[in-house]
Design a protein around this motif. Structure first.
Motif, mmCIF file in Angstrom:
data_model
loop_
_atom_site.group_PDB
_atom_site.id
_atom_site.type_symbol
_atom_site.label_atom_id
_atom_site.label_comp_id
_atom_site.label_asym_id
_atom_site.label_seq_id
_atom_site.Cartn_x
_atom_site.Cartn_y
_atom_site.Cartn_z
ATOM 1 N N SER A 63 1.200 -1.604 -0.260
ATOM 2 C CA SER A 63 0.098 0.187 0.470
ATOM 3 C C SER A 63 1.052 1.694 -0.053
ATOM 4 C CB SER A 63 -1.006 0.215 1.065
ATOM 5 O OG SER A 63 -0.358 -0.086 2.326
ATOM 6 N N ILE A 65 3.503 1.568 -1.978
ATOM 7 C CA ILE A 65 4.307 2.038 -2.867
ATOM 8 C C ILE A 65 4.735 3.191 -3.576
ATOM 9 C CG2 ILE A 65 5.107 0.883 -5.431
ATOM 10 C CD1 ILE A 65 3.625 -1.835 -4.307
ATOM 11 N N GLN A 66 2.916 3.523 -3.715
ATOM 12 C CA GLN A 66 2.358 4.533 -4.734
ATOM 13 C C GLN A 66 2.918 5.792 -3.795
ATOM 14 O OE1 GLN A 66 0.618 5.206 -7.941
ATOM 15 N NE2 GLN A 66 2.153 7.201 -7.871
ATOM 16 N N ASP A 67 2.842 6.112 -2.502
ATOM 17 C CA ASP A 67 3.173 7.089 -2.216
ATOM 18 C C ASP A 67 4.500 7.802 -1.666
ATOM 19 O OD1 ASP A 67 0.753 7.739 -1.477
ATOM 20 O OD2 ASP A 67 0.937 6.963 0.832
ATOM 21 N N ILE A 69 6.585 6.445 -4.560
ATOM 22 C CA ILE A 69 7.526 6.294 -5.819
ATOM 23 C C ILE A 69 6.355 8.818 -6.253
ATOM 24 C CG2 ILE A 69 6.486 6.791 -8.315
ATOM 25 C CD1 ILE A 69 6.422 3.935 -7.529
ATOM 26 N N ASP A 70 6.064 8.959 -5.687
ATOM 27 C CA ASP A 70 5.096 10.199 -5.616
ATOM 28 C C ASP A 70 6.575 11.496 -5.015
ATOM 29 O OD1 ASP A 70 3.594 9.936 -7.127
ATOM 30 O OD2 ASP A 70 1.726 9.221 -4.412
ATOM 31 N N PRO A 74 10.281 7.787 -9.723
ATOM 32 C CA PRO A 74 9.953 6.117 -9.919
ATOM 33 C C PRO A 74 11.051 5.651 -10.787
ATOM 34 C CG PRO A 74 10.309 8.072 -11.996
ATOM 35 C CD PRO A 74 10.333 8.608 -10.798
ATOM 36 N N LEU A 87 -0.799 -4.506 -8.707
ATOM 37 C CA LEU A 87 0.014 -4.137 -8.057
ATOM 38 C C LEU A 87 -0.873 -2.699 -9.128
ATOM 39 C CD1 LEU A 87 3.331 -4.444 -8.222
ATOM 40 C CD2 LEU A 87 1.645 -4.456 -6.259
ATOM 41 N N LYS A 88 -1.241 -1.473 -8.440
ATOM 42 C CA LYS A 88 -1.528 -0.042 -9.343
ATOM 43 C C LYS A 88 -0.054 0.838 -10.408
ATOM 44 C CE LYS A 88 -5.834 0.312 -6.729
ATOM 45 N NZ LYS A 88 -5.542 -0.589 -5.749
ATOM 46 N N VAL A 89 0.924 -0.003 -9.845
ATOM 47 C CA VAL A 89 2.148 0.697 -10.968
ATOM 48 C C VAL A 89 2.680 0.003 -10.981
ATOM 49 C CG1 VAL A 89 2.559 1.925 -8.466
ATOM 50 C CG2 VAL A 89 3.786 0.153 -8.653
ATOM 51 N N CYS A 91 5.451 -2.163 -13.108
ATOM 52 C CA CYS A 91 6.589 -3.704 -12.176
ATOM 53 C C CYS A 91 7.437 -4.101 -13.061
ATOM 54 C CB CYS A 91 6.192 -4.450 -11.167
ATOM 55 S SG CYS A 91 4.868 -5.310 -11.324
#
Ligand SMILES: [Fe+2]
Length: 207
Positions: A63, A65-67, A69-70, A74, A87-89, A91
């Motif tokens: 959960s 991962i996106q935070d 990367i933000d 990347p 995953l929503k990103v 990989c």
């Protein structure tokens, strides 16, 4: 080698890990609580997080991962090939036996389904990051979606014994008497590794 266990909570006593040849570049395992994580990175004088290693695709391990990367931009995210769709990103997928070259390290991948179909362990130097496959004194649940108790038996009774007994065990959650262990200690004392048959293991795990 630089290796650091972080106990910054997460959802249920989750552990995060930093590993690298030194602090100039590190990988992070299962990042959560990104503000806290980055504060720890600064305290540890880490210059750069260069990759994310995911042990399995349960929510509490992916959960952040996106935070992350933000916050840092990347970076490659590694996950077992069977978990990519979770995953929503973007990989990079890995499979059993792969070696990841990141942060000046060679990181070996073991596919250990059971707790989750896409569970992997990562080995580098004297360290074995076991995710939710092996805990100190325990092993991951096998009654969740994507679990398979038969596969868990094979992961614990076929894959683990093939590894160096002196490896340090670094689990995904702080559920044991100590935050880390060694494979040798676990083979001696972990009841889930000391069943005399598959049947006994399955009834213990399903208990
Ligand atoms: Fe899990």
């Amino acid at each position: 080698m630089f290796f650091e266990q972080l106990s910054i909570g997460g959802f249920d006593k989750n552990f995060n890990y930093f590993l690298g040849k030194d602090t100039s570049e590190v990988c992070v395992v299962d990042p959560v609580n990104i503000d806290d994580l980055l504060e720890h990175a600064e305290c540890l004088e880490i210059d750069k997080i260069v990759a994310v290693l995911i042990t399995h695709s349960h929510f509490d391990h992916i959960s952040g991962i996106q935070d992350l990367i933000d916050a840092i931009g990347p970076v490659p995210v590694y996950i077992h090939e069977s978990g990519a769709k979770e995953l929503k990103v973007g990989c990079r997928t890995v499979k059993d036996g792969d070696v990841i070259n990141e942060a000046g390290l060679e990181i070996k991948v073991y596919h250990v389904p059971g707790h989750r179909f896409d569970s992997v362990m990562y080995e580098s130097g004297e360290n074995l990051v076991t995710g939710d496959t092996l805990f100190v004194g325990g092993c991951g649940r096998c009654d969740l979606p994507g679990s398979d108790v038969n596969a868990m038996y094979d992961s614990l009774y076929k894959v683990l014994p093939s590894l160096d007994k002196n490896l340090k065990v670094w689990p995904g959650h702080n559920y044991g008497k100590t935050p880390s262990s060694t494979l040798m200690k676990e083979f001696e004392s972990n009841k889930f590794l000391n069943c005399s048959s598959k049947k006994e293991f399955i009834s213990l795990r399903n208990d």
